[in-house]
Write a protein that holds these residues in place. Structure first.
Motif, mmCIF file in Angstrom:
data_model
loop_
_atom_site.group_PDB
_atom_site.id
_atom_site.type_symbol
_atom_site.label_atom_id
_atom_site.label_comp_id
_atom_site.label_asym_id
_atom_site.label_seq_id
_atom_site.Cartn_x
_atom_site.Cartn_y
_atom_site.Cartn_z
ATOM 1 N N ALA A 114 0.837 -1.213 0.000
ATOM 2 C CA ALA A 114 0.000 0.000 0.000
ATOM 3 C C ALA A 114 0.866 1.255 0.000
ATOM 4 N N ARG A 115 1.932 1.251 0.778
ATOM 5 C CA ARG A 115 2.819 2.423 0.795
ATOM 6 C C ARG A 115 3.517 2.605 -0.548
ATOM 7 N N LEU A 116 3.929 1.511 -1.164
ATOM 8 C CA LEU A 116 4.602 1.607 -2.464
ATOM 9 C C LEU A 116 3.652 2.138 -3.534
ATOM 10 N N ARG A 117 2.399 1.707 -3.501
ATOM 11 C CA ARG A 117 1.416 2.191 -4.479
ATOM 12 C C ARG A 117 1.154 3.684 -4.310
ATOM 13 N N ALA A 118 1.317 4.190 -3.103
ATOM 14 C CA ALA A 118 1.045 5.604 -2.828
ATOM 15 C C ALA A 118 2.179 6.533 -3.259
ATOM 16 N N VAL A 119 3.320 5.971 -3.620
ATOM 17 C CA VAL A 119 4.463 6.793 -4.035
ATOM 18 C C VAL A 119 4.132 7.493 -5.352
ATOM 19 N N THR A 120 4.462 8.769 -5.406
ATOM 20 C CA THR A 120 4.214 9.557 -6.614
ATOM 21 C C THR A 120 5.538 10.049 -7.188
ATOM 22 N N GLY A 121 5.450 10.786 -8.254
ATOM 23 C CA GLY A 121 6.641 11.329 -8.884
ATOM 24 C C GLY A 121 7.196 10.377 -9.919
ATOM 25 N N ASP A 122 8.410 10.663 -10.360
ATOM 26 C CA ASP A 122 9.035 9.793 -11.349
ATOM 27 C C ASP A 122 10.554 9.898 -11.241
ATOM 28 N N GLY A 123 11.207 9.114 -12.045
ATOM 29 C CA GLY A 123 12.658 9.152 -12.105
ATOM 30 C C GLY A 123 13.333 8.805 -10.798
ATOM 31 N N ARG A 124 14.427 9.502 -10.565
ATOM 32 C CA ARG A 124 15.275 9.222 -9.404
ATOM 33 C C ARG A 124 14.522 9.396 -8.083
ATOM 34 N N GLU A 125 13.693 10.440 -7.987
ATOM 35 C CA GLU A 125 12.975 10.674 -6.733
ATOM 36 C C GLU A 125 11.993 9.541 -6.422
ATOM 37 N N ARG A 126 11.296 9.066 -7.430
ATOM 38 C CA ARG A 126 10.375 7.950 -7.209
ATOM 39 C C ARG A 126 11.148 6.699 -6.790
ATOM 40 N N ALA A 127 12.261 6.442 -7.457
ATOM 41 C CA ALA A 127 13.098 5.296 -7.108
ATOM 42 C C ALA A 127 13.567 5.405 -5.656
ATOM 43 N N MET A 128 13.986 6.599 -5.252
ATOM 44 C CA MET A 128 14.435 6.806 -3.872
ATOM 45 C C MET A 128 13.289 6.557 -2.890
ATOM 46 N N GLN A 129 12.110 7.041 -3.212
ATOM 47 C CA GLN A 129 10.969 6.833 -2.313
ATOM 48 C C GLN A 129 10.643 5.352 -2.173
ATOM 49 N N TRP A 130 10.675 4.609 -3.265
ATOM 50 C CA TRP A 130 10.421 3.165 -3.188
ATOM 51 C C TRP A 130 11.440 2.486 -2.284
ATOM 52 N N MET A 131 12.707 2.838 -2.452
ATOM 53 C CA MET A 131 13.740 2.208 -1.622
ATOM 54 C C MET A 131 13.579 2.583 -0.154
ATOM 55 N N ARG A 132 13.252 3.836 0.125
ATOM 56 C CA ARG A 132 13.046 4.261 1.515
ATOM 57 C C ARG A 132 11.933 3.457 2.178
ATOM 58 N N GLU A 133 10.902 3.116 1.417
ATOM 59 C CA GLU A 133 9.784 2.367 1.995
ATOM 60 C C GLU A 133 10.201 0.978 2.479
ATOM 61 N N LEU A 134 11.328 0.485 2.013
ATOM 62 C CA LEU A 134 11.804 -0.839 2.419
ATOM 63 C C LEU A 134 12.771 -0.768 3.600
ATOM 64 N N LEU A 135 13.010 0.413 4.110
ATOM 65 C CA LEU A 135 13.978 0.588 5.186
ATOM 66 C C LEU A 135 13.288 1.007 6.483
ATOM 67 N N PRO A 136 13.842 0.611 7.631
ATOM 68 C CA PRO A 136 13.218 0.932 8.931
ATOM 69 C C PRO A 136 13.505 2.364 9.369
ATOM 70 N N LEU A 137 12.875 3.314 8.691
ATOM 71 C CA LEU A 137 13.135 4.728 8.945
ATOM 72 C C LEU A 137 12.092 5.386 9.845
ATOM 73 N N ASP A 138 11.099 4.617 10.278
ATOM 74 C CA ASP A 138 10.134 5.111 11.257
ATOM 75 C C ASP A 138 9.680 3.916 12.087
ATOM 76 N N ASP A 139 8.863 4.172 13.091
ATOM 77 C CA ASP A 139 8.445 3.097 13.997
ATOM 78 C C ASP A 139 7.683 1.990 13.272
ATOM 79 N N THR A 140 6.825 2.363 12.325
ATOM 80 C CA THR A 140 6.045 1.358 11.605
ATOM 81 C C THR A 140 6.949 0.431 10.817
ATOM 82 N N ARG A 141 7.844 0.998 10.025
ATOM 83 C CA ARG A 141 8.725 0.175 9.189
ATOM 84 C C ARG A 141 9.738 -0.595 10.037
ATOM 85 N N ARG A 142 10.153 -0.015 11.144
ATOM 86 C CA ARG A 142 11.067 -0.728 12.052
ATOM 87 C C ARG A 142 10.360 -1.948 12.641
ATOM 88 N N THR A 143 9.137 -1.751 13.091
ATOM 89 C CA THR A 143 8.355 -2.867 13.642
ATOM 90 C C THR A 143 8.163 -3.948 12.593
#
Length: 194
Positions: free
Chosen positions: A70-99
């Motif tokens: 669901a988080r990946l589907r919500a990512v917007t934009g394109d190119g490098r920024e979109r790629a960065m957002q997708w990768m960030r969603e796979l990393l424990p950068l907040d409590d939800t993703r860490r859990t």
């Protein structure tokens, strides 16, 4: 008149309770009884939905998969920024993703010896690989990569980088884990350029 139960809300409560139990008590502590206590619902009621511990464990795997998707589907934009957002969603950068990562690691450890969980663990692993492939395709389409790169090799390399970075971030004591992750990811993308 009987009270109507919103099953989506109930599943959210059960999923959150199961995640709290796994984070706090580990895989050995995950039981229908403990999750029912944590969710403040009757054990018999929870046991109707999850008659076995395996069913509860697979439910936890599915919850992670659904949440990340669901988080990946919500990512917007394109190119490098979109790629960065997708990768960030796979990393424990907040409590939800860490859990989610801690829960995934707890369950995946068990899946190494429990055949009934192996498919669920493999589905999450393959999902990350698919995201890595999408990241590389997004970068390629925006002209950010060398067109002669081997997509399969680069997908495997990015997957390994993200898995390793995720584990490092679990133990990170830095004041800026997101900044650290971004620097690593940006540098990796730079190495893919023509």
């Amino acid at each position: 008149m009987p009270r109507l139960i919103d099953h989506d809300d109930r599943n959210d409560e059960i999923g959150a309770a199961a995640f709290r139990v796994l984070v706090r008590d580990g895989i050995a502590g995950l039981s229908v009884r403990k999750v029912a206590e944590e969710a403040e619902i009757a054990t018999a009621s929870l046991r109707r939905a999850f008659p076995t511990q395996d069913a509860l464990r697979r439910f936890c795997f599915d919850r992670i998969h659904q949440s990340v998707a669901a988080r990946l589907r919500a990512v917007t934009g394109d190119g490098r920024e979109r790629a960065m957002q997708w990768m960030r969603e796979l990393l424990p950068l907040d409590d939800t993703r860490r859990t989610e990562l801690v829960v995934q690691l707890q369950l995946s450890r068990l899946a190494l010896t429990d055949e009934s969980l192996r498919e669920s663990a493999a589905d999450l692993h393959n999902g990350v690989r698919q995201v890595c492939s999408s990241v590389l395709r997004q970068l390629s389409e925006s002209g950010a990569t060398d067109p002669t790169l081997d997509p399969d090799l680069e997908t495997a390399r990015l997957h390994a980088l993200l898995d390793g970075l995720a584990l490092h971030l679990l133990w990170n004591t830095s004041d800026d884990p997101a900044g650290q992750a971004d620097r690593v990811l940006q540098r990796h993308i730079d190495t893919l350029a023509a």
